[in-house]
Design an enzyme around this catalytic site. Structure first.
Site, PDB file in Angstrom:
ATOM      1  N   GLU A 409      38.637  34.517  33.939  1.00 36.04           N
ATOM      2  CA  GLU A 409      39.354  33.931  35.090  1.00 36.04           C
ATOM      3  C   GLU A 409      40.313  32.822  34.630  1.00 36.04           C
ATOM      4  OE1 GLU A 409      39.085  35.646  37.539  1.00 36.04           O
ATOM      5  OE2 GLU A 409      37.068  36.471  37.639  1.00 36.04           O
ATOM      6  N   GLY A 410      40.824  32.967  33.411  1.00 35.53           N
ATOM      7  CA  GLY A 410      41.678  31.930  32.828  1.00 35.53           C
ATOM      8  C   GLY A 410      40.802  30.955  32.068  1.00 35.53           C
TER       9      GLY A 410
END
Length: 601
Positions: A409-410
């Site tokens: 998610e980054g």
């Protein structure tokens, strides 16, 4: 929803410059009866179907993951956020967070499979698909008849998601696109029926999203299951597309809109990932407490030793803070969605804009909760001692599973910089007034400090004043940095990382204090004795972190008189007048845990 109520709901990032009353935050103690029943139902499912089978999940039983996911679908857990018209339950954002929270704690393999399917596998179609696409795919995904996966990452395109090389070429007759390229780290790839695939058409600036059915006869092939540090039974493979034919009607949204889809999917994924770390922390803390009570050394349970009390208290405190902040933000999102719908927006548009509004908070929570579960599981191993290093105990797998949370998610580094960057952009658009408060802090630095003795008679009066001062620290550092570097600020990554840590601690500390204050007002302070201790302990730690990070930031760009003035301001803003006995706070928390033999907050 009335106009007056709208004013009570802060916009994303405004927590930094506006006061929030405890009555205006949502807490886990505010769950309604439906949510409590859903929570109990999910916990019962996990304790029956997942927790007893941890060893099988560690032995790479991918079939078991698929089987458990199918059962979750039969019980409706995969369709919590899906509108009823597409065979979902159509529940609110808080309820979707709750289910994600409690279904994810027993093993990272199910947490990843669940998140990949319900979030980035299903949500893009639910929010961006047209009516025909939704009717065709969403009911099957919501019920677990089909499973979804998300194909964005490539060997040369990770954090820079828009740089992907996968191509989509329109056929001569205009009826289909031919997709060719390589995707990697694809969760659920081994059993997914449908992929959300991102590819570039011609030389478009931005990528485009497509809905691609899994058909091995259509140029789709797979790499072997990846050998991973953790999440062993999460199917993770490379996916290869070799002139895979995709009907033009399977383009998701509009041409060139793929990057926007990807970014908004990540916003939702970030806050859901925070939720997915919460029950994992509770379960790790539970195991550590039980072991500490049972393990006898020097003729006494190790739970009685101060060193162990320290660890248990810090583990519980981080879990409590994560809960407080995650559900505060979730309700903000839910309320913003309701406002959008009341104004005439569709469900999809309202949810997209509702989550996008709080993208800063989503990044903050992703970073904080993913690092807290890593630290919690690490301390869990330490409580177990040598046994913690053994695969026969739950701590070893919990530590390995936790590690991925800081990457997907980054990465946390990307999310730290995003949080500050998005806040500055909001300020430039006039959505958050940073300039006025930052100037007020600058004026305060050159003014004469007040010597009036403050009234700290009310619960958390000093703590809330301290949180307000920590906000001033951020405004002082970030305001000066923006003034000095302007649009080049994003090039100073270490400064951004330091500023973001201040922002994170402000949000987490304030959320924790507001939750406890709200519950103390309605249930009495005595009922919140340990929660008050956790709130004060979290703030104590936060002040230390803010002091260190602010000093690091200040000396990185300020010199001479400016540096001396800012360091003096930092000392003034982080001065704790009546600091609590931190050892006593930890003992209070730990003794409650050991007496209840579990995380009991």
């Amino acid at each position: 929803m009335s106009t007056e109520n709208k004013k009570d709901i802060l916009r994303g990032g405004q927590f930094l410059v506006k006061e929030t009353k405890c009555e205006d935050v949502f807490t886990p103690e505010d769950f309604n009866e439906e949510q409590k029943m859903m929570k109990d139902s999910v916990k019962e499912f996990v304790d029956r179907e997942i927790w007893p089978k941890k060893e099988e999940f560690e032995n790479k039983n991918y079939d078991l993951t698929e089987k458990v996911m199918r059962k979750a679908g039969e019980l409706g857990f995969l369709g919590i956020a899906v509108p009823e018209e597409y065979d979902g339950l159509g529940m609110g954002f808080v309820s979707t967070m709750l289910v994600c929270d409690y279904i994810s704690g027993a093993t990272g393999s199910i947490a990843t499979a669940f998140g990949a399917h319900t979030g980035i596998g299903t949500m893009p179609i639910t929010l961006y698909g047209n009516d025909e696409q939704k009717k065709k795919y969403v009911p099957k995904l919501a019920t677990g008849e089909w499973f979804g996966a998300y194909c964005l990452t490539e060997p040369g395109a990770g954090s820079d998601a828009n740089s992907g090389k996968t191509k989509a070429v329109l056929s001569d007759d205009g009826k289909y696109y031919s997709i060719s390229g390589q995707k990697m780290w694809i969760s659920n790839a081994g059993f997914a029926n449908v992929f959300i695939v991102f590819a570039r058409i011609e030389d478009d600036k931005n990528i485009t999203g497509f809905i691609v059915e899994n058909d091995k006869e259509n140029g789709i092939s797979f790499g072997e299951e990846e050998k991973k540090l953790g999440i062993h039974s999460s199917s993770t493979r490379q996916v290869f597309f070799n002139e895979t034919k995709v009907p033009v009607e399977n383009m998701l949204s509009e041409r060139g809109n793929g990057f926007k889809i990807a970014m908004n999917a990540l916003n939702v994924g970030r806050i859901k990932l925070a939720a997915a770390c919460l029950d994992a922390q509770r379960r790790v803390t539970n195991s550590a407490v039980k072991y500490a009570n049972d393990r006898v050394q020097f003729k006494t349970p190790i739970a009685n030793f101060g060193a162990i009390k320290y660890k248990l208290a810090e583990m519980a405190t981080s879990a409590y803070a994560g809960e407080s902040a995650s559900y505060r933000a979730a309700k903000n999102v839910e309320d913003r969605i309701a406002i959008r719908q009341a104004e005439g927006s569709s469900h999809a548009e309202a949810e997209l804009k509702g989550v996008e509004e709080y993208a800063i908070e989503c990044s903050i929570l992703k970073v904080a909760c993913s690092e807290d579960i890593q630290n919690c599981s690490d301390e869990g191993i330490q409580v177990y001692g040598g046994m913690g290093f053994s695969a026969d105990t739950p701590m070893e797998s919990a530590w390995r599973d936790a590690r991925i949370s800081r990457i997907y998610e980054g990465t946390n580094e990307i999310n730290r910089m995003l949080a500050v960057g998005m806040l500055v952009k909001k300020a430039m658009k006039g959505h958050v007034d940073l300039l006025g408060p930052a100037q007020a802090v600058a004026d305060e630095l050159t003014g004469i400090p007040s010597f009036d003795k403050p009234d700290y008679s009310e619960l958390f009066a000093e703590e809330k004043e301290m949180v307000a001062n920590l906000k001033k620290v951020f405004l002082m550092v970030a305001g000066s940095a923006v003034q000095k570097f302007g649009p080049d600020l994003e090039e100073h990554q270490q400064l951004l990382l330091a500023a973001s840590d201040i922002l994170i601690e402000v949000y987490m500390a304030e959320s924790t204090i507001l939750r406890t204050e709200k519950n103390a007002k309605r249930n009495g302070e005595e009922s919140q004795k340990e929660q008050i201790a956790m709130s004060k302990l979290y703030l104590y730690n936060a002040v230390d972190i803010v002091t260190q990070k602010a000093k690091e930031g200040i000396v990185s760009f300020a010199t001479g008189d400016e540096q001396r003035m800012m360091l003096m301001g930092l000392k003034r803003f982080t001065k704790y007048q009546n600091m609590s006995n931190v050892v006593a706070l930890r003992n209070t928390i730990a003794e409650k845990l050991t007496s209840e033999n579990e995380y009991c907050f």
